[in-house]
Design an enzyme around this catalytic site. Structure first.
Site, PDB file in Angstrom:
ATOM      1  N   GLY A  10      22.878 -89.117 -34.862  1.00 34.02           N
ATOM      2  CA  GLY A  10      23.801 -88.699 -35.920  1.00 34.02           C
ATOM      3  C   GLY A  10      23.322 -87.401 -36.546  1.00 34.02           C
ATOM      4  O   GLY A  10      22.124 -87.212 -36.731  1.00 34.02           O
ATOM      5  N   ASP A 126      18.729 -92.129 -42.735  1.00 31.14           N
ATOM      6  CA  ASP A 126      18.322 -93.519 -42.982  1.00 31.14           C
ATOM      7  C   ASP A 126      16.868 -93.646 -43.469  1.00 31.14           C
ATOM      8  O   ASP A 126      16.491 -94.686 -43.997  1.00 31.14           O
ATOM      9  CB  ASP A 126      18.476 -94.357 -41.702  1.00 31.14           C
ATOM     10  CG  ASP A 126      19.886 -94.315 -41.140  1.00 31.14           C
ATOM     11  OD1 ASP A 126      20.826 -94.078 -41.921  1.00 31.14           O
ATOM     12  OD2 ASP A 126      20.051 -94.510 -39.929  1.00 31.14           O
ATOM     13  N   MET A 168      25.384 -95.994 -46.163  1.00 29.67           N
ATOM     14  CA  MET A 168      24.827 -96.120 -44.808  1.00 29.67           C
ATOM     15  C   MET A 168      23.351 -96.515 -44.869  1.00 29.67           C
ATOM     16  O   MET A 168      22.831 -96.836 -45.934  1.00 29.67           O
ATOM     17  CB  MET A 168      25.001 -94.802 -44.059  1.00 29.67           C
ATOM     18  CG  MET A 168      26.409 -94.527 -43.600  1.00 29.67           C
ATOM     19  SD  MET A 168      26.459 -92.998 -42.628  1.00 29.67           S
ATOM     20  CE  MET A 168      28.086 -93.141 -41.891  1.00 29.67           C
ATOM     21  N   ARG A 170      21.872 -98.051 -41.759  1.00 28.90           N
ATOM     22  CA  ARG A 170      21.690 -98.931 -40.608  1.00 28.90           C
ATOM     23  C   ARG A 170      20.932-100.202 -40.998  1.00 28.90           C
ATOM     24  O   ARG A 170      21.326-100.841 -41.961  1.00 28.90           O
ATOM     25  CB  ARG A 170      20.994 -98.182 -39.467  1.00 28.90           C
ATOM     26  CG  ARG A 170      21.628 -98.545 -38.122  1.00 28.90           C
ATOM     27  CD  ARG A 170      20.836 -98.020 -36.996  1.00 28.90           C
ATOM     28  NE  ARG A 170      21.170 -96.682 -36.587  1.00 28.90           N
ATOM     29  CZ  ARG A 170      22.283 -96.325 -35.945  1.00 28.90           C
ATOM     30  NH1 ARG A 170      23.220 -97.193 -35.692  1.00 28.90           N
ATOM     31  NH2 ARG A 170      22.463 -95.088 -35.578  1.00 28.90           N
ATOM     32  N   HIS A 271      30.805 -91.084 -43.776  1.00 29.30           N
ATOM     33  CA  HIS A 271      30.159 -89.894 -43.235  1.00 29.30           C
ATOM     34  C   HIS A 271      30.025 -88.748 -44.226  1.00 29.30           C
ATOM     35  O   HIS A 271      29.346 -87.764 -43.917  1.00 29.30           O
ATOM     36  CB  HIS A 271      30.897 -89.438 -41.975  1.00 29.30           C
ATOM     37  CG  HIS A 271      30.708 -90.404 -40.855  1.00 29.30           C
ATOM     38  ND1 HIS A 271      31.483 -91.527 -40.728  1.00 29.30           N
ATOM     39  CD2 HIS A 271      29.797 -90.448 -39.859  1.00 29.30           C
ATOM     40  CE1 HIS A 271      31.073 -92.222 -39.679  1.00 29.30           C
ATOM     41  NE2 HIS A 271      30.044 -91.586 -39.134  1.00 29.30           N
ATOM     42  N   VAL A 272      30.642 -88.901 -45.386  1.00 28.37           N
ATOM     43  CA  VAL A 272      30.440 -87.877 -46.410  1.00 28.37           C
ATOM     44  C   VAL A 272      28.934 -87.775 -46.737  1.00 28.37           C
ATOM     45  O   VAL A 272      28.425 -86.722 -47.120  1.00 28.37           O
ATOM     46  CB  VAL A 272      31.311 -88.206 -47.657  1.00 28.37           C
ATOM     47  CG1 VAL A 272      30.736 -89.313 -48.489  1.00 28.37           C
ATOM     48  CG2 VAL A 272      31.547 -86.982 -48.496  1.00 28.37           C
ATOM     49  N   ARG A 274      26.570 -87.662 -44.713  1.00 34.49           N
ATOM     50  CA  ARG A 274      25.847 -86.835 -43.728  1.00 34.49           C
ATOM     51  C   ARG A 274      26.309 -85.389 -43.726  1.00 34.49           C
ATOM     52  O   ARG A 274      25.768 -84.571 -42.986  1.00 34.49           O
ATOM     53  CB  ARG A 274      26.055 -87.415 -42.320  1.00 34.49           C
ATOM     54  CG  ARG A 274      25.420 -88.748 -42.096  1.00 34.49           C
ATOM     55  CD  ARG A 274      24.946 -88.951 -40.682  1.00 34.49           C
ATOM     56  NE  ARG A 274      25.844 -88.545 -39.649  1.00 34.49           N
ATOM     57  CZ  ARG A 274      26.386 -89.361 -38.730  1.00 34.49           C
ATOM     58  NH1 ARG A 274      26.114 -90.650 -38.769  1.00 34.49           N
ATOM     59  NH2 ARG A 274      27.157 -88.892 -37.790  1.00 34.49           N
TER      60      ARG A 274
END
Ligand code: F6P
Length: 341
Positions: A10, A126, A168, A170, A271-272, A274
């Site tokens: 990612g 992460d 996020m 994971r 995804h904002v 990232r």
């Protein structure tokens, strides 16, 4: 020497800052750099792009990666021979792999099995890589989450609502814990230290009984709701379950509303977290990592990864860095927990 550089997994803010620093350091040491397109896929397919000082001008604040990225894993597609062949045909003498657990796991294995001349740079929002205190990208992701939590506070307060914020991370709860602490969350739910929904609701009720009529709940996408199948869901190219598909935030919000009767809404940051420009801290960390990677290449110290220990940039073995996930320890979780209920 001609040095290849790739970004895998990612994307995250700071990748371009690392690329810039590697190119600048390599040139100072009289090496050339070539970009490998889209992570390991570029080596499997032999796709390269020129990468000199001119190409890296203006990159420091830019999000994403100018090299593109993918989750292609040559070990999963039987393409290790293609990687080795294309590396040689391009005339490369070394590779800088910028990635997380998966991308660097491939690098570690290539080094162990083929003496592949690779050095690693730890990237991931992460922050779950062992052997380094922080990965770049994490600080920016936390910054974005905290800004969102601050905004959600004012609307939660106005409407007397519970706001669930799914972040996020994971299988680790680093983003949730740090942004929960910094954003003043009233409950933080993460995979490493599971609190049941009933316990969480009891804490929320206690808070509301002492006069507060809104709450902010931060939940990590990897938190396992009671009764949910942790393995359910689509897999990505590295073989990971796509956790966002499980909709933990939405299901949690529904459970909270049903059990407490408090009106509840959910925001999934997605995804904002990232995207966009790296924070100053991530720019500095990415730059220091990039320079270190350039030095490791110049010194021929392959199979190593740039890492942060305290305030010092050091190097550690890639094998050590990818051996296990770095999970949130109890004492960090306790900081967040001190404000529950
Ligand atoms: O590893 C970074 C990460 O953003 C995780 O936090 C998240 O689970 C995953 O990648 C999302 O992947 P994708 O971009 O493939 O949806």
């Amino acid at each position: 020497m001609k040095v290849g550089i790739l970004t895998g997994g990612g994307d995250c803010p700071g990748l371009n800052a690392v690329i810039r620093a590697v190119v600048r350091r390599a040139h100072q040491r009289a090496h050339d750099v070539v970009g490998v397109r889209e992570g390991w896929r570029g080596l499997v397919e032999g796709r390269f792009q020129p990468l000199g000082p001119r190409e890296v001008t203006g990159l420091l604040p830019r999000g994403g990666t100018i090299l593109g990225t993918s989750r292609t894993n040559p070990y999963k597609t039987d393409a290790v021979d293609a990687v080795l062949r294309n590396f040689q045909e391009e005339g490369l003498g070394a590779l800088v792999a910028i990635g997380g657990e998966d991308t660097l796991g491939v690098a570690a294995r290539l080094h162990a099995e083929h003496d592949f001349p690779v050095v690693g740079v730890p990237k991931t929002i992460d922050n779950d890589l062992s052997a380094t205190d922080y990965t770049f990208g994490f600080d920016t992701a936390v910054f974005i989450c905290v800004e969102a939590i601050d905004r959600l506070h004012t609307t939660a307060e106005s409407h007397n609502r519970v706001m669930v914020v799914e972040v996020m991370g994971r299988h680790t709860g680093w983003i949730a814990v740090m942004s929960g602490i910094a954003g003043g969350a009233d409950m933080v739910l993460i995979p490493e230290h599971p609190i049941s929904i009933e316990e969480a609701c009891a804490d929320l009720r206690r808070r509301h009984e002492r006069g507060k009529d809104f709450s902010i709940v931060v939940v990590s996408e990897g938190y396992e709701l009671d009764g949910a199948d942790p393995e359910a869901g689509e897999l990505d190219e590295f073989g990971h379950v796509r956790l966002s598909e499980r909709g933990v935030g939405a299901r949690l919000a529904q459970e909270i509303e049903e059990r407490t009767g408090y009106e509840t809404r959910v925001t999934v940051l997605g995804h904002v977290q990232r995207g966009g420009s790296p924070t100053p801290r991530d720019r500095v960390l990415a730059t220091r990592y990039g320079l270190k990677a350039g030095d490791l290449v110049h010194e021929g110290r392959f199979g190593r990864m740039a890492a942060l220990h305290g305030d010092a940039i050091v190097d550690v073995s890639l094998a050590e860095a990818t051996a296990e996930l770095k999970t949130v320890p109890q004492d960090w979780y306790d900081v967040a927990r001190a404000f529950f209920g």
